[in-house]
Each structure stands twice: as C-alpha cells, then as structure tokens.
Design a protein around this motif. Structure first.
Motif, PDB file in Angstrom:
ATOM      1  N   ASN A  28      -7.569 -12.463   4.449  1.00  0.00           N
ATOM      2  CA  ASN A  28      -6.913 -13.315   5.559  1.00  0.00           C
ATOM      3  C   ASN A  28      -5.832 -12.832   6.216  1.00  0.00           C
ATOM      4  O   ASN A  28      -5.635 -13.019   7.420  1.00  0.00           O
ATOM      5  CB  ASN A  28      -6.651 -14.716   4.971  1.00  0.00           C
ATOM      6  CG  ASN A  28      -7.832 -15.436   4.319  1.00  0.00           C
ATOM      7  OD1 ASN A  28      -8.906 -15.504   5.190  1.00  0.00           O
ATOM      8  ND2 ASN A  28      -7.499 -16.238   3.507  1.00  0.00           N
ATOM      9  N   ASN A  29      -5.117 -11.828   5.683  1.00  0.00           N
ATOM     10  CA  ASN A  29      -3.865 -11.606   6.203  1.00  0.00           C
ATOM     11  C   ASN A  29      -3.633 -10.043   6.637  1.00  0.00           C
ATOM     12  O   ASN A  29      -3.109  -9.398   7.515  1.00  0.00           O
ATOM     13  CB  ASN A  29      -2.743 -11.791   5.421  1.00  0.00           C
ATOM     14  CG  ASN A  29      -2.597 -13.066   5.238  1.00  0.00           C
ATOM     15  OD1 ASN A  29      -2.788 -13.894   6.171  1.00  0.00           O
ATOM     16  ND2 ASN A  29      -2.127 -13.472   3.833  1.00  0.00           N
ATOM     17  N   SER A  30      -4.500  -9.214   5.859  1.00  0.00           N
ATOM     18  CA  SER A  30      -4.292  -7.730   6.264  1.00  0.00           C
ATOM     19  C   SER A  30      -5.584  -6.900   6.305  1.00  0.00           C
ATOM     20  O   SER A  30      -5.504  -5.495   6.373  1.00  0.00           O
ATOM     21  CB  SER A  30      -3.348  -7.016   5.138  1.00  0.00           C
ATOM     22  OG  SER A  30      -3.806  -7.356   3.933  1.00  0.00           O
ATOM     23  N   PHE A  31      -6.721  -7.666   6.212  1.00  0.00           N
ATOM     24  CA  PHE A  31      -8.145  -6.685   6.209  1.00  0.00           C
ATOM     25  C   PHE A  31      -8.310  -5.944   7.725  1.00  0.00           C
ATOM     26  O   PHE A  31      -8.085  -6.782   8.307  1.00  0.00           O
ATOM     27  CB  PHE A  31      -9.447  -7.665   5.860  1.00  0.00           C
ATOM     28  CG  PHE A  31     -10.482  -7.040   5.876  1.00  0.00           C
ATOM     29  CD1 PHE A  31     -10.871  -5.888   4.894  1.00  0.00           C
ATOM     30  CD2 PHE A  31     -11.357  -6.992   6.878  1.00  0.00           C
ATOM     31  CE1 PHE A  31     -11.981  -5.313   5.040  1.00  0.00           C
ATOM     32  CE2 PHE A  31     -12.317  -6.362   7.256  1.00  0.00           C
ATOM     33  CZ  PHE A  31     -12.633  -5.409   6.193  1.00  0.00           C
ATOM     34  N   GLU A  32      -8.689  -4.963   7.473  1.00  0.00           N
ATOM     35  CA  GLU A  32      -9.057  -4.197   8.719  1.00  0.00           C
ATOM     36  C   GLU A  32     -10.002  -3.273   8.347  1.00  0.00           C
ATOM     37  O   GLU A  32      -9.964  -2.470   7.202  1.00  0.00           O
ATOM     38  CB  GLU A  32      -7.821  -3.403   9.480  1.00  0.00           C
ATOM     39  CG  GLU A  32      -8.101  -2.479  10.290  1.00  0.00           C
ATOM     40  CD  GLU A  32      -6.949  -1.646  10.765  1.00  0.00           C
ATOM     41  OE1 GLU A  32      -7.316  -0.750  11.644  1.00  0.00           O
ATOM     42  OE2 GLU A  32      -5.793  -2.038  10.324  1.00  0.00           O
ATOM     43  N   TYR A  33     -11.279  -3.153   9.098  1.00  0.00           N
ATOM     44  CA  TYR A  33     -12.310  -2.095   8.639  1.00  0.00           C
ATOM     45  C   TYR A  33     -11.729  -0.840   9.075  1.00  0.00           C
ATOM     46  O   TYR A  33     -11.378  -0.655  10.187  1.00  0.00           O
ATOM     47  CB  TYR A  33     -13.550  -2.602   9.516  1.00  0.00           C
ATOM     48  CG  TYR A  33     -14.729  -1.430   9.457  1.00  0.00           C
ATOM     49  CD1 TYR A  33     -14.982  -0.944   8.009  1.00  0.00           C
ATOM     50  CD2 TYR A  33     -15.252  -1.136  10.332  1.00  0.00           C
ATOM     51  CE1 TYR A  33     -15.919  -0.124   7.955  1.00  0.00           C
ATOM     52  CE2 TYR A  33     -16.173  -0.019  10.376  1.00  0.00           C
ATOM     53  CZ  TYR A  33     -16.629   0.101   9.067  1.00  0.00           C
ATOM     54  OH  TYR A  33     -17.525   1.479   8.835  1.00  0.00           O
ATOM     55  N   PHE A  34     -11.737   0.039   7.963  1.00  0.00           N
ATOM     56  CA  PHE A  34     -11.073   1.353   8.415  1.00  0.00           C
ATOM     57  C   PHE A  34     -11.791   2.363   9.082  1.00  0.00           C
ATOM     58  O   PHE A  34     -11.059   3.369   9.624  1.00  0.00           O
ATOM     59  CB  PHE A  34     -10.689   1.877   6.894  1.00  0.00           C
ATOM     60  CG  PHE A  34      -9.535   1.204   6.298  1.00  0.00           C
ATOM     61  CD1 PHE A  34      -8.205   0.988   6.853  1.00  0.00           C
ATOM     62  CD2 PHE A  34      -9.904   0.527   5.008  1.00  0.00           C
ATOM     63  CE1 PHE A  34      -7.274   0.559   6.177  1.00  0.00           C
ATOM     64  CE2 PHE A  34      -8.824  -0.127   4.381  1.00  0.00           C
ATOM     65  CZ  PHE A  34      -7.459  -0.077   4.943  1.00  0.00           C
ATOM     66  N   TRP A  35     -12.814   2.062   9.250  1.00  0.00           N
ATOM     67  CA  TRP A  35     -13.855   3.332   9.849  1.00  0.00           C
ATOM     68  C   TRP A  35     -14.405   2.748  11.181  1.00  0.00           C
ATOM     69  O   TRP A  35     -15.302   3.484  11.874  1.00  0.00           O
ATOM     70  CB  TRP A  35     -14.738   3.626   9.109  1.00  0.00           C
ATOM     71  CG  TRP A  35     -14.455   4.335   7.717  1.00  0.00           C
ATOM     72  CD1 TRP A  35     -14.414   3.660   6.491  1.00  0.00           C
ATOM     73  CD2 TRP A  35     -13.503   5.447   7.437  1.00  0.00           C
ATOM     74  NE1 TRP A  35     -13.743   4.421   5.665  1.00  0.00           N
ATOM     75  CE2 TRP A  35     -13.086   5.243   6.052  1.00  0.00           C
ATOM     76  CE3 TRP A  35     -12.927   6.532   8.206  1.00  0.00           C
ATOM     77  CZ2 TRP A  35     -12.627   6.715   5.552  1.00  0.00           C
ATOM     78  CZ3 TRP A  35     -12.552   7.443   7.743  1.00  0.00           C
ATOM     79  CH2 TRP A  35     -12.186   7.466   6.420  1.00  0.00           C
ATOM     80  N   ILE A  36     -13.612   1.903  11.900  1.00  0.00           N
ATOM     81  CA  ILE A  36     -13.940   1.324  13.227  1.00  0.00           C
ATOM     82  C   ILE A  36     -14.057   2.073  14.148  1.00  0.00           C
ATOM     83  O   ILE A  36     -15.162   2.234  14.866  1.00  0.00           O
ATOM     84  CB  ILE A  36     -13.500  -0.145  13.508  1.00  0.00           C
ATOM     85  CG1 ILE A  36     -14.181  -0.816  14.941  1.00  0.00           C
ATOM     86  CG2 ILE A  36     -11.956   0.091  13.811  1.00  0.00           C
ATOM     87  CD1 ILE A  36     -15.487  -1.099  14.524  1.00  0.00           C
ATOM     88  N   ASP A  37     -12.865   2.856  14.409  1.00  0.00           N
ATOM     89  CA  ASP A  37     -12.870   3.910  15.514  1.00  0.00           C
ATOM     90  C   ASP A  37     -13.689   5.098  15.448  1.00  0.00           C
ATOM     91  O   ASP A  37     -14.736   5.259  16.416  1.00  0.00           O
ATOM     92  CB  ASP A  37     -11.286   4.480  15.560  1.00  0.00           C
ATOM     93  CG  ASP A  37     -10.385   3.492  15.878  1.00  0.00           C
ATOM     94  OD1 ASP A  37     -10.626   2.450  16.625  1.00  0.00           O
ATOM     95  OD2 ASP A  37      -9.363   3.568  15.669  1.00  0.00           O
TER      96      ASP A  37
END
Length: 163
Positions: A28-37
């Motif tokens: 909810n607070n810090s998830f980020e898909y690391f390989w999006i770029d």
C-alpha cells in the motif's frame, strides 16, 4: 526530555500477523514495479522494428492491462519475418520473449500483423506475471531480508517510526 526505548525486529523475528501487516504496508505504501522502465523500453524497441509507435499502456495485477499502438494494416506491408531477428535491441530479457513470440505465432501463412499482436500479448503477460511475483509475500520476504528492513513488533516499519 524523555527517552524511550523501542524494540526493532527483522522480518523473520515477527509473528505471522505482523509479517502480514508489514507486507500489506509494503504493497500500500512503497510498492513499485522495479522493471517498468526496462519493460516499456523493450516493448517500444520491438514496435520500432515494425515502424510502429507504442502510444500507451495500462499495467495492473488487479484489473485491465494492455498496450496501445498506432499500428495499421499498412504498418505490416512489406515486412519480411526473416528480418525480424532474434536480437535484444535493449538488452533486457523481455526483448527475447517478444521476438520469439513473434516468430512462434507467424503460422504457415506468415501473418505478420497477427504475430506482432500475439508478441505484444506475450510481453504483456510476462510483465503482469512479474508484477504479480513482486507483489507476492515470498518476494516481499526476500526483499525485507536482503535489504535488512526493520520493523516494530506489530509489523510497522521502524524507519517510519523514527521519522
């Protein structure tokens, strides 16, 4: 002045309920898909092989995901499948998935347009599966351990408490 002492725990020292809270907070607070770029650059590079532009994308593990392009029937006229080589234009693993899916979906008639969109679907499925894994409890435990994240006894992040 008051001095308070708090106990700090690593993820494996927490009980199951606290681990679940820590995972929920992470999502909810810090998830980020690391390989999006890297993923989007790979899809753009694949589209460039056909002089097609990626015009938009929606990526979600909870809802609709998809790519938009400016592809028309004309985009695929004159394309020879043998010139779409199994190279990695960006150096990212998704390049291989896209090009292989293209060649695997050509069929005996050499349907370039159909194979192009099948390759985009294969790339999209791969990205969403990777996102799902990165949201998993298993992945979270690995990240928490590898990064030495610290928690309070209830699973709250210790660094948020200190801030």
């Amino acid at each position: 002045m008051k001095t308070k002492t708090i106990s700090i725990y690593n993820i494996h020292e927490l009980d199951e309920r606290a681990q679940e809270k820590a995972h929920s907070d992470y999502l909810n607070n810090s998830f980020e898909y690391f390989w999006i770029d890297e993923s989007i650059e790979s899809v753009k590079a694949f589209c460039d092989l056909f002089s097609v532009r990626l015009t938009g994308w929606e990526l979600s593990t909870y809802g609709r995901s998809g790519f938009s392009t400016d592809a028309t029937q004309e985009s695929f006229r004159g394309i020879k499948p043998k010139y779409i080589k199994n190279e990695w234009p960006t150096g990212y693993a998704l390049d291989d998935i896209l090009v292989n899916a293209f060649h695997n979906n050509l069929g005996p008639q050499g349907n370039i347009k159909g194979a192009f969109f099948a390759a985009l679907d294969a790339g999209l499925s791969n990205i969403v599966r990777d996102m799902e894994y990165q949201e998993s409890f298993e992945y979270f435990l690995e990240m928490a351990e590898a990064n030495e994240w610290e928690y309070l006894e209830d699973g709250s992040s210790a660094w948020r408490c200190a801030a």
